[in-house]
Design a protein around this motif. Structure first.
Motif, PDB file in Angstrom:
ATOM      1  N   ILE A 162       0.858  -1.181   0.000  1.00 25.50           N
ATOM      2  CA  ILE A 162       0.000   0.000   0.000  1.00 25.50           C
ATOM      3  C   ILE A 162       0.896   1.232   0.000  1.00 25.50           C
ATOM      4  CG2 ILE A 162      -1.787   1.293   1.191  1.00 25.50           C
ATOM      5  CD1 ILE A 162      -2.714  -1.310   2.460  1.00 25.50           C
ATOM      6  N   THR A 163       0.757   2.057  -1.024  1.00 23.75           N
ATOM      7  CA  THR A 163       1.564   3.267  -1.164  1.00 23.75           C
ATOM      8  C   THR A 163       0.653   4.488  -1.143  1.00 23.75           C
ATOM      9  OG1 THR A 163       3.100   2.032  -2.579  1.00 23.75           O
ATOM     10  CG2 THR A 163       3.315   4.427  -2.547  1.00 23.75           C
ATOM     11  N   ASN A 164       0.981   5.457  -0.301  1.00 20.59           N
ATOM     12  CA  ASN A 164       0.236   6.712  -0.229  1.00 20.59           C
ATOM     13  C   ASN A 164       1.193   7.886  -0.345  1.00 20.59           C
ATOM     14  OD1 ASN A 164      -2.706   6.069   0.461  1.00 20.59           O
ATOM     15  ND2 ASN A 164      -1.604   4.851   1.980  1.00 20.59           N
ATOM     16  N   ALA A 165       0.741   8.960  -0.985  1.00 22.50           N
ATOM     17  CA  ALA A 165       1.553  10.169  -1.099  1.00 22.50           C
ATOM     18  C   ALA A 165       0.633  11.378  -1.223  1.00 22.50           C
ATOM     19  CB  ALA A 165       2.489  10.091  -2.307  1.00 22.50           C
TER      20      ALA A 165
ATOM     21  N   ASN B  15      -2.900   7.125  -4.099  1.00 21.54           N
ATOM     22  CA  ASN B  15      -3.018   5.853  -3.390  1.00 21.54           C
ATOM     23  C   ASN B  15      -2.871   4.711  -4.384  1.00 21.54           C
ATOM     24  OD1 ASN B  15      -5.226   3.514  -2.661  1.00 21.54           O
ATOM     25  ND2 ASN B  15      -4.041   4.152  -0.882  1.00 21.54           N
ATOM     26  N   ASN B  16      -1.994   3.756  -4.066  1.00 24.56           N
ATOM     27  CA  ASN B  16      -1.777   2.586  -4.907  1.00 24.56           C
ATOM     28  C   ASN B  16      -1.804   1.350  -4.026  1.00 24.56           C
ATOM     29  OD1 ASN B  16       0.043   0.384  -6.105  1.00 24.56           O
ATOM     30  ND2 ASN B  16      -0.123   1.766  -7.857  1.00 24.56           N
ATOM     31  N   TYR B  17      -2.721   0.426  -4.341  1.00 17.30           N
ATOM     32  CA  TYR B  17      -2.821  -0.845  -3.629  1.00 17.30           C
ATOM     33  C   TYR B  17      -2.467  -1.955  -4.606  1.00 17.30           C
ATOM     34  CZ  TYR B  17      -4.849  -4.845  -1.156  1.00 17.30           C
ATOM     35  OH  TYR B  17      -5.043  -6.059  -0.541  1.00 17.30           O
ATOM     36  N   MET B  18      -1.427  -2.722  -4.277  1.00 22.35           N
ATOM     37  CA  MET B  18      -0.908  -3.743  -5.183  1.00 22.35           C
ATOM     38  C   MET B  18      -0.872  -5.088  -4.476  1.00 22.35           C
ATOM     39  SD  MET B  18       2.820  -3.853  -7.103  1.00 22.35           S
ATOM     40  CE  MET B  18       2.641  -2.140  -7.595  1.00 22.35           C
TER      41      MET B  18
ATOM     42  N   LEU C 210       0.323 -13.651 -10.544  1.00 22.11           N
ATOM     43  CA  LEU C 210      -0.887 -12.840 -10.524  1.00 22.11           C
ATOM     44  C   LEU C 210      -0.567 -11.471  -9.938  1.00 22.11           C
ATOM     45  CD1 LEU C 210      -4.444 -13.819  -9.436  1.00 22.11           C
ATOM     46  CD2 LEU C 210      -3.321 -11.944  -8.240  1.00 22.11           C
ATOM     47  N   GLN C 211      -1.105 -10.443 -10.552  1.00 22.91           N
ATOM     48  CA  GLN C 211      -0.927  -9.085 -10.025  1.00 22.91           C
ATOM     49  C   GLN C 211      -2.242  -8.330 -10.110  1.00 22.91           C
ATOM     50  OE1 GLN C 211       1.365  -6.088 -12.192  1.00 22.91           O
ATOM     51  NE2 GLN C 211       2.315  -5.435 -10.278  1.00 22.91           N
ATOM     52  N   ILE C 212      -2.545  -7.618  -9.031  1.00 15.99           N
ATOM     53  CA  ILE C 212      -3.697  -6.728  -8.969  1.00 15.99           C
ATOM     54  C   ILE C 212      -3.189  -5.352  -8.559  1.00 15.99           C
ATOM     55  CG2 ILE C 212      -5.904  -6.236  -7.856  1.00 15.99           C
ATOM     56  CD1 ILE C 212      -6.132  -9.252  -7.266  1.00 15.99           C
ATOM     57  N   VAL C 213      -3.610  -4.321  -9.294  1.00 10.47           N
ATOM     58  CA  VAL C 213      -3.234  -2.940  -8.965  1.00 10.47           C
ATOM     59  C   VAL C 213      -4.494  -2.086  -8.958  1.00 10.47           C
ATOM     60  CG1 VAL C 213      -1.868  -0.913  -9.597  1.00 10.47           C
ATOM     61  CG2 VAL C 213      -0.958  -3.201 -10.027  1.00 10.47           C
ATOM     62  N   ASN C 214      -4.651  -1.306  -7.923  1.00 12.56           N
ATOM     63  CA  ASN C 214      -5.765  -0.350  -7.833  1.00 12.56           C
ATOM     64  C   ASN C 214      -5.170   0.996  -7.437  1.00 12.56           C
ATOM     65  OD1 ASN C 214      -8.098   1.109  -7.324  1.00 12.56           O
ATOM     66  ND2 ASN C 214      -9.168  -0.623  -6.415  1.00 12.56           N
ATOM     67  N   GLN C 215      -5.198   1.955  -8.352  1.00 11.74           N
ATOM     68  CA  GLN C 215      -4.529   3.242  -8.123  1.00 11.74           C
ATOM     69  C   GLN C 215      -5.473   4.407  -8.408  1.00 11.74           C
ATOM     70  OE1 GLN C 215      -0.310   4.112  -9.379  1.00 11.74           O
ATOM     71  NE2 GLN C 215      -1.329   5.460 -10.839  1.00 11.74           N
ATOM     72  N   ILE C 216      -5.416   5.430  -7.540  1.00  9.52           N
ATOM     73  CA  ILE C 216      -6.184   6.660  -7.722  1.00  9.52           C
ATOM     74  C   ILE C 216      -5.261   7.847  -7.476  1.00  9.52           C
ATOM     75  CG2 ILE C 216      -8.073   8.092  -6.867  1.00  9.52           C
ATOM     76  CD1 ILE C 216      -9.576   5.591  -6.125  1.00  9.52           C
ATOM     77  N   ILE C 217      -5.290   8.816  -8.382  1.00 13.59           N
ATOM     78  CA  ILE C 217      -4.553  10.078  -8.224  1.00 13.59           C
ATOM     79  C   ILE C 217      -5.560  11.218  -8.271  1.00 13.59           C
ATOM     80  CG2 ILE C 217      -2.850  11.651  -9.223  1.00 13.59           C
ATOM     81  CD1 ILE C 217      -1.420   9.244 -10.408  1.00 13.59           C
ATOM     82  N   ASP C 218      -5.550  12.069  -7.269  1.00 11.73           N
ATOM     83  CA  ASP C 218      -6.311  13.325  -7.283  1.00 11.73           C
ATOM     84  C   ASP C 218      -5.329  14.456  -7.529  1.00 11.73           C
ATOM     85  OD1 ASP C 218      -9.170  12.741  -6.622  1.00 11.73           O
ATOM     86  OD2 ASP C 218      -8.238  11.750  -4.906  1.00 11.73           O
TER      87      ASP C 218
END
Length: 584
Positions: A395-398, A426-429, A437-445
């Motif tokens: 989990i990456t947040n900035a 926010n990036n959840y990997m 298998l890889q799952i990525v869920n990322q949102i940038i505001d």
């Protein structure tokens, strides 16, 4: 139906005996660049039209003066100088004042070829960054139209046109890109004060002679690229427009795992985590950042997704504006100054350059300015890792903010401008199935605002609120003999709302653009030898009483559904086709 077929084919493949039981330990986003040998339709011998879904350019009702500025075949052009041509504005138009100017890129290609990034510059000012479509044996056609009215002051004077499209042609990669570039001029100039085009545009790019594009190449996180410049002393507004694209080891930066995961598993894949930002400095003072939209090129993820509907932004990569008017007091001294670029956590390679748009005070030889307030916060960054062996989660947040406030005194009076950027990430990997298998869920505001207070105390403002969404699922199975099977799902999109306010009134515009794609492919080496891809896209644009929407889906080169609305009412028109979509 198409999605069910994908899973059925994939299930059957899983039942086949494997030639090797070795794990892939990497998602398909980390794979080498892919091309496909699949044709559009078994019995189709005519070229396929590829396109990016976006709103049509709003044009005057006048007939344009059209100008062919370049015709060229891009064969073996990699590592060679850009193609140059003398650009001259049209002299055969009824008037030399224009309300709209449109660049049109028209290209065809046949054979086998990778996607290629390319750029178009006028005397060093970049006016288009784009990616080629990947061709088929029967050929493809694609067109890019871009409103370039903001470069008006360049387009009405003689310039040097430069186009770089690095291509390689050999026995295997046979595709030559046949290109024509037009500029269409529409008469009736009607530009307002606050939003009118700049009087002068200074390129912040590399100088010719080059064996590459005019962009700067940033190869790692410590690499800083700079350009010195000098501005006239009667400037009263300044906007820096930044072009960004990412390639090679950072083409899929948003899916790169942390270095500790790579080191622990002794992997040879791109790393540095999944957070990137382009940092722009003026004389070593950070004045703005770009957290870029996750553009996926036409050979990216599963190349079959992008036939014939291209990925969002791939044919017309976005540029990013940074208002630096509050800083004019620091650079109106007649001396040289420096703009620099770096990319946080960068791997090889990022292409970055910029255009400095300047508004000049015709009634004054010298303006004055002063920076009143500078607020800059370093990135607030956190990484939470939890993995055992090849499987785990990250989990990456900035977040960060930058605010500039300053005044400029000109013949218009003393205007105080405040510009700010506020960003969150926010990036959840997830890595699973022994790393296959890889799952990525990322949102940038990504939000920015500009306020300009005039001597009469009226306030002009421009607010932009952007949200970038990226979701990725992929699972790979080794098939032996240097091949693998991959199934994947993708969601890619952005929302943007822009609000303009002034003493003359206000206007609001919004864009909602969302793609979903599902696919299966069998890959041998770098070649997609079998597979299917399906894509659905909904695009909605609204500006006051003007609306445009398009709901479209495709599978295996075929348009399944296409519904367009050109108004804010519910009336729509539909297009159904079994063989593909005609040119837009």
């Amino acid at each position: 139906m198409a999605i069910s077929l994908i899973f059925l084919v994939y299930f059957l493949l899983l039942q086949q005996p494997f030639f090797s039981t070795a794990n892939l330990h990497t998602s398909s986003l980390f794979r080498p660049q892919l091309i496909t040998q699949l044709n559009s339709l078994p019995n189709n011998t005519s070229p396929t039209t590829f396109f990016e879904v976006t709103k049509p350019i709003k044009l005057p009702k006048t007939k344009p003066c059209s100008h062919l500025i370049l015709e060229h075949d891009f064969g073996f052009t990699y590592g060679k100088p850009p193609i140059l041509a003398n650009y001259t504005p049209p002299l055969n138009c009824p008037s030399q004042k224009f309300s709209k100017i449109v660049l049109e890129w028209k290209a065809t290609c046949k054979g086998r070829q990778f996607d290629r990034i390319f750029g178009v510059w006028l005397s060093g000012v970049e006016i288009l960054r784009s990616c080629t479509a990947e061709p088929t044996a029967t050929g493809i056609i694609w067109t890019v139209k871009k409103d370039i009215t903001r470069y008006y002051s360049l387009l009405i004077k003689n310039q040097t046109l430069a186009v770089y499209l690095g291509n390689i042609v050999d026995i295997t990669y046979t595709g030559v890109y046949h290109v024509k570039i037009f500029v269409h001029f529409y008469n009736e100039l009607k530009l307002g004060n606050f939003d009118s085009g700049a009087d002068l545009i200074i390129p912040i790019s590399r100088n010719l002679k080059l064996n590459d594009g005019l962009w700067f190449e940033i190869e790692n996180s410590t690499d800083i690229q700079s350009k010195e410049f000098k501005i006239p002393q009667n400037v009263y507004r300044a906007v820096l427009e930044v072009y960004v694209s990412f390639h090679e080891n950072d083409e899929s930066w948003y899916a790169n795992p942390p270095n500790e995961y790579i080191k622990s598993n002794n992997l040879n894949i791109p790393g540095n985590g999944a957070f990137r930002e382009v940092v722009i400095s003026l004389d070593d003072m950070v004045v703005g950042v770009v957290w870029p939209f996750t553009v996926i090129y036409t050979g990216g993820a599963n190349p079959l997704f992008w036939r014939p509907i291209s990925g969002i932004g791939s044919f017309d990569l976005p540029s990013y504006d940074i208002e630096i008017t509050p800083l004019l007091g620091k650079i109106l001294d007649g001396n040289g100054h420096k703009i620099s670029f770096r990319v946080t956590n960068a791997l090889n390679v990022w292409y970055v350059d910029a255009n400095l748009h300047l508004w000049l005070d015709e009634k004054s030889k010298k303006t004055e300015g002063k920076l009143l307030k500078y607020s800059y916060s370093p990135v607030l960054f956190s990484l939470l890792s939890n993995f055992t062996g090849y499987d785990g989660s990250f989990i990456t947040n900035a977040s960060r903010s930058i605010t500039l406030t300053g005044w400029v005194k000109s013949s218009y009076g003393t205007i105080t401008t405040k510009s700010s950027q506020r960003l969150s990430y926010n990036n959840y990997m997830v890595m699973g199935n022994e790393g296959n298998l890889q799952i990525v869920n990322q949102i940038i505001d990504f939000n920015d605002t500009v306020y300009a207070k005039t001597p009469s105390s009226s306030v002009h403002s421009l607010k932009s609120f952007k949200k970038y969404v990226f979701q990725w699922y992929t699972d790979n199975v080794d098939q032996g003999n240097e091949s693998y099977a991959s199934i994947s799902n993708l969601t890619l999109g952005f929302d943007e709302k822009r609000v303009k306010d002034s003493e003359y009134g206000s206007s609001t515009s919004s864009v909602k653009n969302l793609q979903k794609a599902q696919g299966y492919m069998l890959v041998k080496g770098q070649l997609v030898v079998k597979g299917i891809g399906s894509t659905q896209q909904v695009y909605k644009y609204k500006e006051d009483s003007l609306c445009y929407s398009r709901n479209i889906s495709s599978s295996n080169y075929t348009i399944l559904y296409d519904k367009v609305s050109n108004s804010c009412s519910k009336s729509t028109r539909s297009h159904w086709s079994l063989r593909g979509l005609s040119a837009m």
